[in-house]
Write an enzyme that holds these catalytic residues in place. Structure first.
Site, PDB file in Angstrom:
ATOM      1  N   SER A 559       0.849  -1.192   0.000  1.00 38.53           N
ATOM      2  CA  SER A 559       0.000   0.000   0.000  1.00 38.53           C
ATOM      3  C   SER A 559       0.891   1.250   0.000  1.00 38.53           C
ATOM      4  CB  SER A 559      -0.951  -0.041   1.192  1.00 38.53           C
ATOM      5  OG  SER A 559      -1.989   0.899   1.063  1.00 38.53           O
ATOM      6  N   ASP A 644      -9.589  -3.805  -5.418  1.00 37.03           N
ATOM      7  CA  ASP A 644      -8.988  -3.013  -4.352  1.00 37.03           C
ATOM      8  C   ASP A 644      -9.622  -1.627  -4.291  1.00 37.03           C
ATOM      9  OD1 ASP A 644      -7.287  -1.683  -2.571  1.00 37.03           O
ATOM     10  OD2 ASP A 644      -5.553  -2.818  -3.247  1.00 37.03           O
ATOM     11  N   HIS A 679      -7.928  -5.094  -1.407  1.00 40.98           N
ATOM     12  CA  HIS A 679      -6.722  -4.585  -0.761  1.00 40.98           C
ATOM     13  C   HIS A 679      -6.108  -5.578   0.219  1.00 40.98           C
ATOM     14  CE1 HIS A 679      -4.117  -1.160  -0.158  1.00 40.98           C
ATOM     15  NE2 HIS A 679      -4.237  -1.251   1.148  1.00 40.98           N
TER      16      HIS A 679
END
Length: 707
Positions: A559, A644, A679
């Site tokens: 991320s 995501d 995610h």
């Protein structure tokens, strides 16, 4: 004999050079898109890869490209499949399949989850009054998840009369939950179904009113707090709060004493809280203290006063208090003053005690304050680097604190601590099936000098027998954003790397909050590059100290930590032999310019708003996608998820496409897209290990480890 040879002899692992298949990598189409801003013109050849969720003309071509990349990854990693299978079985084999969480007591019931052998999910259960009572299975997530490639259930919220359960379900992995309500007496799922929520909810004390957070269907931002009356159509739900500032996150919660319901609205720099008597759900929420520029605050209710944790004139936060009927800042009185060397993170309230979570020298401290006599003391944890945290403590009238503890060598442990007697009791420690001996591993705390002389902490762990002669492979992990601390914790899966001779290290770089609020301030906005240079400094320090060498040094981050990976391979490509970038945020400028992308506007106080020229030029100077150049790059594995909601799939896809077109080396570059996930990856407790096995196999292949 070298360290690696010694480690290999102990574990009977051979190391031979790995030959990657001679396969043709996918080549993404070039479709120039012009971006002009602040007099600066940029040609983006891969902008079209955004089209899938926008349902543009290239939507089908996007899927075709992602599938081609997946096929290429499968081809390149084909010879590692036996190793991947071995790693998966090894890591899965350490998990106790039939297990049960430590029960916690709330409102007359003991609540816990339990897992069954071979099942991916869990059962959410309770027992009335005693652990010897008969079990009620409130939700069987294993059964509920059947037929879904992804299934997440959470936000479990039992009504005050113990008869109803509200919970949220996401079957897409975009963190958009549908709320359901179950009658626990009859087993019936009520017709009250509410879509587009954040998954959590709060019961009013009347047992029929629910407050929840409604998300914007396009941006997915938390936008409204709604009030729902059971038995009514959710379309009739009342908006009790609408956040107009799209840089703020909002949420709803309930005081542990059950007296108040809170609405929280906050961004990176300021916050605001509203509160309502839980006995009066139809009432109007009152503003606790109107939002103030650059002031964050949170509120905790005691029986006779409110406590406020705030950075008002206190960079590292302080604790204040005020009467229940006078909550403005002018009535706040100091309880714990600001300290230059201690970050005050949070408080946990009990009738007679207050537990204060602090951070000093990068480590958590738990301070116990007796509200009756004013005495205070700290818990002693006794390790050089560790993670400690306040766990589930829903009971208000108790003198027992439930807390969690772990370190790089200590499995996750749950303790009860008697705050009167000052005695702790270990309730459960994570069992590593097959055996684990903590004495076989070594953990250290080091400090690397950054470019400006700042000392950056590093936590690391390795198996005994690894020598510091530059031959050991080392995986350096980092994040460094949002003030999130990357505390050292145990991982049973990580043993598969350590037992094959790897050193594992965490760089506690600026942008996190390990060393106090200033540590965060010095790694964001126009100081963001400190995050990247700190990480590079940690890598160079570990090489200089002979823990590893560039030909054995690897880096991993996800991320915002994926942004870190993209930045450091541009800035110091020769330092790393391989990189694993998980769901990486690598197209900073374009993402921050698109307000239709989920979370963009919430991020302005973290990265800056590129509509401002200074912010635009600064973020453009480090954005990984913008700074790809014709030069050699290390071996790179990139992972993403099609659904995501945090970092859209097209960021890593564009990054890989541009890297392929421009890099001048023959090193491996792989993109793996999970077509069913988002995610956080897979939802089952075993499936996620397949991705871990892929990542570990990639690293081990680069080291020539085949088993």
């Amino acid at each position: 004999m070298s360290t690696i040879a010694s480690a290999c002899t102990q574990t009977k692992i051979s190391r031979t050079p790995y030959e990657w298949p001679d396969a043709d990598a996918p080549v993404a189409d070039i479709k120039p898109h012009v971006r002009t801003l602040h007099g600066d013109t940029v040609i983006d050849n891969y902008f079209w890869l955004n089209d899938y969720f926008k349902k543009g003309p290239d939507s089908a071509a996007v899927i075709a490209y992602l599938e081609a990349e997946n096929q290429y990854t499968d081809t390149m990693m084909k010879d590692t499949e036996p190793l991947q299978a071995k790693l998966f079985d090894e890591m899965k084999g350490r998990i106790k399949e039939q297990d049960e969480s430590v029960p916690y007591f709330k409102n007359g019931y003991y609540y816990y989850t339990r897992t069954e052998e071979g099942k991916q999910y869990f059962k959410y259960c309770r027992k009335k009054g005693s652990l010897d009572a008969s079990e009620e299975v409130l939700l069987d997530i294993d059964a509920m998840a059947e037929g879904y490639p992804y299934y997440a259930a959470g936000g479990f919220n039992v009504s005050p009369d113990n008869k109803l359960l509200a919970y949220g379900v996401d079957t897409v992995s975009r963190r958009q939950y549908t709320l359901y309500v179950k009658n626990l007496e009859t087993g019936e799922i009520l017709e009250d179904v509410i879509s587009g929520t954040s998954g959590g909810s709060v019961w009013a004390n009347d047992n029929r009113t629910l407050f929840y957070t409604k998300n914007n269907p396009s941006t997915l931002l938390t936008e409204k707090i709604m009030r729902h009356a059971l038995g009514t159509d959710s379309k009739e739900d009342v908006t009790v709060y609408h956040e107009r500032d799209n840089t703020n996150y909002i949420g709803v919660a309930k005081a542990k004493s059950n007296r108040f319901i809170y609405i929280y609205s906050g961004g990176t720099l300021s916050s605001e809280i509203r509160y309502l008597e839980a006995d009066n759900p139809a009432g109007t929420f009152k503003v606790f203290q109107p939002r103030m520029k650059d002031v964050l605050y949170s509120v905790t209710a005691l029986e006779d006063r409110f406590l406020i944790v705030t950075n008002h004139h206190a960079q590292n936060f302080k604790l204040m208090e005020c009467p229940l009927d006078r909550t403005g800042v002018e009535d706040w009185q100091e309880v714990i003053p600001h300290r230059e060397d201690v970050l005050l993170e949070d408080v946990e309230e009990f009738k007679d005690f207050l537990v204060v979570s602090e951070r000093k020298n990068g480590l958590v401290q738990l301070a116990i304050r007796n509200l009756r006599d004013g005495t205070a003391h700290y818990l002693d944890f006794g390790e050089e680097a560790y993670t400690a945290y306040v766990s589930a403590n829903p009971a208000y009238e108790t003198a027992t604190l439930r807390y969690g503890y772990t370190s790089l060598t200590t499995p996750s442990s749950t303790y009860d601590y008697d705050m009167n007697m000052r005695e702790k009791r270990l309730l459960k420690q994570q069992e590593v099936v097959g055996g684990y001996n903590v004495a076989d591993y070594v953990t250290e705390r080091l400090y690397a000098p950054a470019e400006d002389g700042t000392r950056v902490p590093i936590s690391l762990v390795y198996k005994k027998g690894v020598r510091k002669d530059g031959n050991a492979p080392l995986l350096l992990y980092g994040y460094g954003s949002y003030g999130a601390t990357m505390d050292p914790s145990f991982s049973a899966a990580r043993l598969s790397l350590l037992d094959r001779g790897f050193v594992y290290a965490i760089a506690h770089i600026r942008g996190g909050q390990e060393m106090g609020r200033q540590w965060y301030e010095d790694g964001k906005m126009l100081k963001k590059k400190n995050t990247f240079t700190d990480f590079i400094a940690c890598g160079r320090f570990l090489v200089a100290e002979r823990y590893t060498a560039p030909e054995h040094l690897y880096a991993m981050g996800g991320s915002a930590g994926g942004l870190l990976m993209g930045a450091v391979v541009n800035m110091a490509p020769d330092l790393w032999h391989g990189i694993v970038a998980q769901v990486p945020f690598v197209d900073v400028v374009n993402t921050m310019l698109d307000e239709t992308i989920p979370l963009t506007t919430n991020e302005y106080d973290e990265w800056g708003n590129p509509n401002d020229e200074e912010a635009y030029l600064y973020m453009k100077s480090y954005s990984p996608y913008e700074n790809i150049a014709a030069k050699n790059y290390p071996n790179i594995l990139v992972t993403t998820g099609l659904h995501d909601s945090q970092v859209q799939y097209f960021e890593p896809a564009k990054w890989v496409a541009k890297l392929r077109a421009m890099k001048t080396d023959n090193n491996v570059l792989l993109l793996k897209t999970e077509m069913d996930f988002g995610h956080g990856g897979a939802s089952g407790r075993f499936d996620y290990l397949k991705e871990v096995a892929l990542e570990y196999a990639f690293l081990l292949a680069l080291e020539g480890v085949r088993e």
